[in-house]
Design an enzyme around this catalytic site. Structure first.
Site, PDB file in Angstrom:
ATOM      1  CG  ASP A  25      -2.018   0.761   0.982  1.00 38.57           C
ATOM      2  OD1 ASP A  25      -2.132   1.558   0.067  1.00 38.57           O
ATOM      3  OD2 ASP A  25      -2.754   1.122   2.028  1.00 38.57           O
ATOM      4  CG  ASN A  73      -7.136  -2.397  -6.656  1.00 32.54           C
ATOM      5  OD1 ASN A  73      -6.395  -3.106  -6.414  1.00 32.54           O
ATOM      6  ND2 ASN A  73      -7.633  -1.505  -5.767  1.00 32.54           N
TER       7      ASN A  73
HETATM    8  C1  FPP Z   1      -1.739   0.243  -3.352  1.00 33.12           C
HETATM    9  O1  FPP Z   1      -1.418   1.505  -3.686  1.00 33.12           O
HETATM   10  C2  FPP Z   1      -1.531  -0.536  -4.500  1.00 33.12           C
HETATM   11  C3  FPP Z   1      -2.208  -1.133  -5.419  1.00 33.12           C
HETATM   12  C4  FPP Z   1      -3.535  -0.965  -5.543  1.00 33.12           C
HETATM   13  C5  FPP Z   1      -1.709  -1.974  -6.399  1.00 33.12           C
HETATM   14  C6  FPP Z   1      -0.225  -2.680  -6.044  1.00 33.12           C
HETATM   15  C7  FPP Z   1       0.432  -2.720  -7.313  1.00 33.12           C
HETATM   16  C8  FPP Z   1       1.844  -2.758  -7.485  1.00 33.12           C
HETATM   17  C9  FPP Z   1       2.657  -2.745  -6.501  1.00 33.12           C
HETATM   18  C10 FPP Z   1       2.555  -2.667  -8.949  1.00 33.12           C
HETATM   19  C11 FPP Z   1       1.763  -3.673  -9.649  1.00 33.12           C
HETATM   20  C12 FPP Z   1       2.302  -5.208  -9.321  1.00 33.12           C
HETATM   21  C13 FPP Z   1       3.133  -5.835  -9.961  1.00 33.12           C
HETATM   22  C14 FPP Z   1       3.619  -7.202  -9.360  1.00 33.12           C
HETATM   23  C15 FPP Z   1       3.538  -5.615 -11.388  1.00 33.12           C
HETATM   24  P1  FPP Z   1      -2.375   3.000  -3.618  1.00 33.12           P
HETATM   25  O2  FPP Z   1      -2.562   3.006  -5.268  1.00 33.12           O
HETATM   26  O3  FPP Z   1      -3.731   2.313  -3.058  1.00 33.12           O
HETATM   27  O4  FPP Z   1      -1.649   4.060  -2.810  1.00 33.12           O
HETATM   28  P2  FPP Z   1      -2.227   5.305  -2.011  1.00 33.12           P
HETATM   29  O5  FPP Z   1      -3.213   4.323  -0.776  1.00 33.12           O
HETATM   30  O6  FPP Z   1      -1.188   5.936  -1.444  1.00 33.12           O
HETATM   31  O7  FPP Z   1      -3.051   5.895  -3.306  1.00 33.12           O
END
Ligand code: FPP
Length: 245
Positions: A25, A73
């Protein structure tokens, strides 16, 4: 007399968590802090998970599951969903070589049918290519939801009942486990979530029943191998009782 429990500050490699779950996250906030678009955060996040899986494999961790894309998502703006899907495809293409070179196995958990045919094909290709490796088994959770996983298990058990394969009175927790995406894998021992949030967000609801939670304020792209080691050391200093005393 009261003796304080000895606190170890190095990893005990004979007592590693067998299965580590990660809720990655904070990609968006990481990007915002740098004045970058959110997608730059996801790119940095995908670089981070590549390193962490390799590090866990080198340490001897047997199973790792990371939440790359949840069933919720899809609600994000189309541009962000598209960028995440592009990143996943790029990652899966790289994984073909990287996972195999490092003797790791890749398995996707989640519902594949809503994903593009190209991503679906690439998942099958990498799963097939790496299935006989005996390093870490790395479950990448894509279009994954814990409730859906349990509901699917129930659906498949109901089919088995209908087909006379099992009697309702013989259904146990073990039966449910055998129909999860992670059937046959050990439960999650250590669950890591970054960015200071303390929520499960529908991640591996069944498998985390006895997991030790570990939180950090660090944003996911800043998470390093040293952080992973810190989480493991903390885990090893906790007393797990599994409902006993
Ligand atoms: C949360 O950060 C993360 C996600 C919703 C997606 C996780 C994806 C990756 C790490 C990249 C893709 C993965 C691979 C294996 C290629 P957020 O966007 O919710 O962050 P925020 O809460 O700060 O907005």
């Amino acid at each position: 007399m009261f003796f304080k429990k000895k606190v170890n500050d190095e990893i005990d490699y004979d007592n590693l968590p067998r299965h580590i779950g990660i809720i990655m996250d904070g990609n968006g906030r990481w990007a915002k802090k740098r004045g970058l678009p959110r997608n730059a955060g996801h790119k940095a996040g995908s670089d981070a998970i590549k390193k962490i899986v390799r590090a866990a494999n080198a340490m001897g961790v047997e199973y790792m599951t990371a939440y790359a894309f949840s069933t919720e998502n899809w609600k994000r703006p189309k541009e962000e969903v598209d960028a995440l899907m592009d990143l996943l495809l790029t990652y899966l293409k790289d994984a073909e070589r990287l996972m195999h070179e490092d003797n790791m196995r890749l398995r996707m958990i989640g519902s594949p049918k809503e994903l593009s045919p190209e991503i679906q094909e690439q998942i099958i290709k990498v799963e097939e290519l790496t299935k006989n490796n005996d390093g870490i088994l790395w479950n990448i959770a894509i279009n994954y939801g814990g409730r859906e996983e349990i509901a699917n298990s129930a659906k498949r058990i109901a089919e088995d009942v209908q087909n006379g394969i099992i009697n309702p009175e013989d259904i146990t927790a073990d039966t449910v486990e055998k129909h999860l995406y992670t059937a046959g894998q050990p439960d999650v021992d250590l669950l890591i979530r970054t960015s200071g949030e303390m929520r499960l967000s529908n991640f591996m609801l069944w498998q985390v029943s006895y997991a030790e939670f570990w939180y950090t304020d660090k944003l996911w792209p800043d998470f390093t191998e040293d952080d992973l080691k810190r989480a493991i050391i903390d885990f090893q200093n906790r007393g797990r009782r599994f409902g006993g005393v």
